[in-house]
Design a protein around this motif. Structure first.
Motif, PDB file in Angstrom:
ATOM      1  N   ILE A  40       0.839  -1.198   0.000  1.00 12.98           N
ATOM      2  CA  ILE A  40       0.000   0.000   0.000  1.00 12.98           C
ATOM      3  C   ILE A  40       0.875   1.250   0.000  1.00 12.98           C
ATOM      4  CG2 ILE A  40      -1.631   1.355   1.379  1.00 12.98           C
ATOM      5  CD1 ILE A  40      -2.828  -1.405   2.262  1.00 12.98           C
ATOM      6  N   LYS A  41       1.928   1.252   0.802  1.00  8.97           N
ATOM      7  CA  LYS A  41       2.836   2.407   0.850  1.00  8.97           C
ATOM      8  C   LYS A  41       3.508   2.633  -0.501  1.00  8.97           C
ATOM      9  CE  LYS A  41       3.965   2.152   5.750  1.00  8.97           C
ATOM     10  NZ  LYS A  41       5.030   1.894   6.734  1.00  8.97           N
ATOM     11  N   ILE A  42       3.960   1.558  -1.130  1.00 10.23           N
ATOM     12  CA  ILE A  42       4.631   1.674  -2.431  1.00 10.23           C
ATOM     13  C   ILE A  42       3.640   2.138  -3.497  1.00 10.23           C
ATOM     14  CG2 ILE A  42       5.747   0.346  -4.284  1.00 10.23           C
ATOM     15  CD1 ILE A  42       7.048  -1.317  -1.987  1.00 10.23           C
ATOM     16  N   SER A  43       2.438   1.604  -3.474  1.00 16.21           N
ATOM     17  CA  SER A  43       1.422   2.026  -4.432  1.00 16.21           C
ATOM     18  C   SER A  43       1.103   3.508  -4.273  1.00 16.21           C
ATOM     19  CB  SER A  43       0.155   1.186  -4.238  1.00 16.21           C
ATOM     20  OG  SER A  43      -0.837   1.574  -5.153  1.00 16.21           O
ATOM     21  N   THR A  44       1.001   3.967  -3.036  1.00 15.45           N
ATOM     22  CA  THR A  44       0.748   5.385  -2.771  1.00 15.45           C
ATOM     23  C   THR A  44       1.872   6.241  -3.331  1.00 15.45           C
ATOM     24  OG1 THR A  44      -0.512   4.844  -0.786  1.00 15.45           O
ATOM     25  CG2 THR A  44       0.342   7.098  -0.950  1.00 15.45           C
ATOM     26  N   LEU A  45       3.103   5.811  -3.132  1.00 12.35           N
ATOM     27  CA  LEU A  45       4.268   6.537  -3.645  1.00 12.35           C
ATOM     28  C   LEU A  45       4.213   6.648  -5.164  1.00 12.35           C
ATOM     29  CD1 LEU A  45       7.250   7.592  -2.815  1.00 12.35           C
ATOM     30  CD2 LEU A  45       7.942   5.380  -3.703  1.00 12.35           C
ATOM     31  N   VAL A  46       3.901   5.563  -5.844  1.00 10.22           N
ATOM     32  CA  VAL A  46       3.856   5.551  -7.303  1.00 10.22           C
ATOM     33  C   VAL A  46       2.708   6.413  -7.823  1.00 10.22           C
ATOM     34  CG1 VAL A  46       3.492   4.085  -9.339  1.00 10.22           C
ATOM     35  CG2 VAL A  46       4.993   3.309  -7.498  1.00 10.22           C
ATOM     36  N   VAL A  47       1.540   6.281  -7.234  1.00 10.15           N
ATOM     37  CA  VAL A  47       0.385   7.064  -7.679  1.00 10.15           C
ATOM     38  C   VAL A  47       0.646   8.554  -7.458  1.00 10.15           C
ATOM     39  CG1 VAL A  47      -2.049   7.579  -7.199  1.00 10.15           C
ATOM     40  CG2 VAL A  47      -1.298   5.205  -7.425  1.00 10.15           C
ATOM     41  N   ASP A  48       1.176   8.918  -6.298  1.00 14.25           N
ATOM     42  CA  ASP A  48       1.489  10.324  -6.011  1.00 14.25           C
ATOM     43  C   ASP A  48       2.524  10.866  -6.997  1.00 14.25           C
ATOM     44  OD1 ASP A  48      -0.309  10.251  -3.935  1.00 14.25           O
ATOM     45  OD2 ASP A  48       1.211  10.240  -2.345  1.00 14.25           O
ATOM     46  N   ALA A  49       3.537  10.072  -7.305  1.00 12.54           N
ATOM     47  CA  ALA A  49       4.573  10.515  -8.245  1.00 12.54           C
ATOM     48  C   ALA A  49       3.995  10.699  -9.638  1.00 12.54           C
ATOM     49  CB  ALA A  49       5.726   9.520  -8.276  1.00 12.54           C
ATOM     50  N   ASN A  50       3.079   9.837 -10.026  1.00 15.21           N
ATOM     51  CA  ASN A  50       2.472   9.955 -11.353  1.00 15.21           C
ATOM     52  C   ASN A  50       1.560  11.168 -11.467  1.00 15.21           C
ATOM     53  OD1 ASN A  50       3.346   7.897 -13.252  1.00 15.21           O
ATOM     54  ND2 ASN A  50       2.594   6.454 -11.742  1.00 15.21           N
ATOM     55  N   LYS A  61      17.912  -2.000 -12.524  1.00 18.39           N
ATOM     56  CA  LYS A  61      17.730  -3.423 -12.766  1.00 18.39           C
ATOM     57  C   LYS A  61      18.759  -3.856 -13.795  1.00 18.39           C
ATOM     58  CE  LYS A  61      14.332  -6.923 -13.901  1.00 18.39           C
ATOM     59  NZ  LYS A  61      12.943  -7.200 -14.250  1.00 18.39           N
ATOM     60  N   ASN A  62      19.517  -4.853 -13.453  1.00 16.54           N
ATOM     61  CA  ASN A  62      20.570  -5.362 -14.347  1.00 16.54           C
ATOM     62  C   ASN A  62      21.524  -4.260 -14.783  1.00 16.54           C
ATOM     63  OD1 ASN A  62      19.415  -7.977 -14.228  1.00 16.54           O
ATOM     64  ND2 ASN A  62      18.042  -7.470 -15.912  1.00 16.54           N
ATOM     65  N   GLY A  63      21.847  -3.363 -13.856  1.00 15.22           N
ATOM     66  CA  GLY A  63      22.804  -2.297 -14.146  1.00 15.22           C
ATOM     67  C   GLY A  63      22.247  -1.148 -14.961  1.00 15.22           C
ATOM     68  N   LYS A  64      20.958  -1.169 -15.253  1.00 23.94           N
ATOM     69  CA  LYS A  64      20.347  -0.102 -16.039  1.00 23.94           C
ATOM     70  C   LYS A  64      19.347   0.657 -15.177  1.00 23.94           C
ATOM     71  CE  LYS A  64      20.703  -2.511 -20.445  1.00 23.94           C
ATOM     72  NZ  LYS A  64      19.973  -3.049 -21.596  1.00 23.94           N
ATOM     73  N   ILE A  65      19.362   1.979 -15.288  1.00 23.87           N
ATOM     74  CA  ILE A  65      18.401   2.818 -14.588  1.00 23.87           C
ATOM     75  C   ILE A  65      17.135   2.900 -15.428  1.00 23.87           C
ATOM     76  CG2 ILE A  65      17.916   5.126 -13.665  1.00 23.87           C
ATOM     77  CD1 ILE A  65      20.117   3.705 -12.149  1.00 23.87           C
ATOM     78  N   GLN A  66      16.006   2.603 -14.806  1.00 24.64           N
ATOM     79  CA  GLN A  66      14.721   2.638 -15.505  1.00 24.64           C
ATOM     80  C   GLN A  66      13.749   3.511 -14.720  1.00 24.64           C
ATOM     81  OE1 GLN A  66      13.475  -1.422 -16.036  1.00 24.64           O
ATOM     82  NE2 GLN A  66      15.273  -1.963 -17.218  1.00 24.64           N
ATOM     83  N   GLU A  67      12.789   4.104 -15.428  1.00 17.82           N
ATOM     84  CA  GLU A  67      11.771   4.920 -14.791  1.00 17.82           C
ATOM     85  C   GLU A  67      10.491   4.107 -14.657  1.00 17.82           C
ATOM     86  OE1 GLU A  67       9.378   9.154 -15.388  1.00 17.82           O
ATOM     87  OE2 GLU A  67      11.015   8.648 -16.731  1.00 17.82           O
ATOM     88  N   LEU A  68       9.855   4.219 -13.510  1.00 19.47           N
ATOM     89  CA  LEU A  68       8.608   3.529 -13.267  1.00 19.47           C
ATOM     90  C   LEU A  68       7.445   4.494 -13.431  1.00 19.47           C
ATOM     91  CD1 LEU A  68       7.118   0.990 -12.182  1.00 19.47           C
ATOM     92  CD2 LEU A  68       7.469   1.905  -9.898  1.00 19.47           C
ATOM     93  N   LYS A  69       6.503   4.162 -14.297  1.00 17.87           N
ATOM     94  CA  LYS A  69       5.310   4.978 -14.502  1.00 17.87           C
ATOM     95  C   LYS A  69       4.104   4.053 -14.577  1.00 17.87           C
ATOM     96  CE  LYS A  69       5.546   9.162 -15.623  1.00 17.87           C
ATOM     97  NZ  LYS A  69       5.329  10.311 -14.762  1.00 17.87           N
ATOM     98  N   LEU A  70       2.978   4.518 -14.072  1.00 13.37           N
ATOM     99  CA  LEU A  70       1.742   3.775 -14.211  1.00 13.37           C
ATOM    100  C   LEU A  70       1.129   4.066 -15.569  1.00 13.37           C
ATOM    101  CD1 LEU A  70      -0.122   4.198 -10.807  1.00 13.37           C
ATOM    102  CD2 LEU A  70       1.079   2.204 -11.655  1.00 13.37           C
ATOM    103  N   VAL A  71       0.645   3.061 -16.237  1.00 14.72           N
ATOM    104  CA  VAL A  71      -0.053   3.221 -17.506  1.00 14.72           C
ATOM    105  C   VAL A  71      -1.492   2.817 -17.280  1.00 14.72           C
ATOM    106  CG1 VAL A  71      -0.162   2.504 -19.916  1.00 14.72           C
ATOM    107  CG2 VAL A  71       2.058   2.693 -18.784  1.00 14.72           C
ATOM    108  N   ARG A  72      -2.388   3.721 -17.596  1.00 18.78           N
ATOM    109  CA  ARG A  72      -3.822   3.425 -17.349  1.00 18.78           C
ATOM    110  C   ARG A  72      -4.507   2.970 -18.595  1.00 18.78           C
ATOM    111  NH1 ARG A  72      -4.848   8.644 -13.551  1.00 18.78           N
ATOM    112  NH2 ARG A  72      -3.008   8.270 -12.357  1.00 18.78           N
TER     113      ARG A  72
END
Length: 72
Positions: A40-50, A61-72
């Motif tokens: 729940i805390k992680i989901s809140t963080l992601v939704v707020d950031a989006n 991940k695997n030495g590569k920086i990736q951005e996390l975004k929600l896709v609706r």
């Protein structure tokens, strides 16, 4: 110091959802309740950031920086 009020929730999960939650808890050696609280805390963080166009959530991940975004 007084503790914050708490609420009890009864949730029904599919078998796959429960297994995923159980796996998350097991990997971290925490209770299923704590794994759900963490999710729940992680989901809140992601939704707020989006909601904030200037915020980004990055992970490596695997030495590569990736951005996390929600896709609706």
């Amino acid at each position: 110091m007084a503790s914050a009020p708490t609420k009890r929730v009864n949730v029904i999960f599919s078998d796959d959802q429960y297994k995923s939650l159980e796996s998350l808890a097991s990997k971290q050696e925490i209770s299923i309740s704590d794994a759900l609280r963490q999710a729940i805390k992680i989901s809140t963080l992601v939704v707020d950031a989006n909601e904030d166009k200037d915020a980004k959530i990055l992970f490596e991940k695997n030495g590569k920086i990736q951005e996390l975004k929600l896709v609706r």
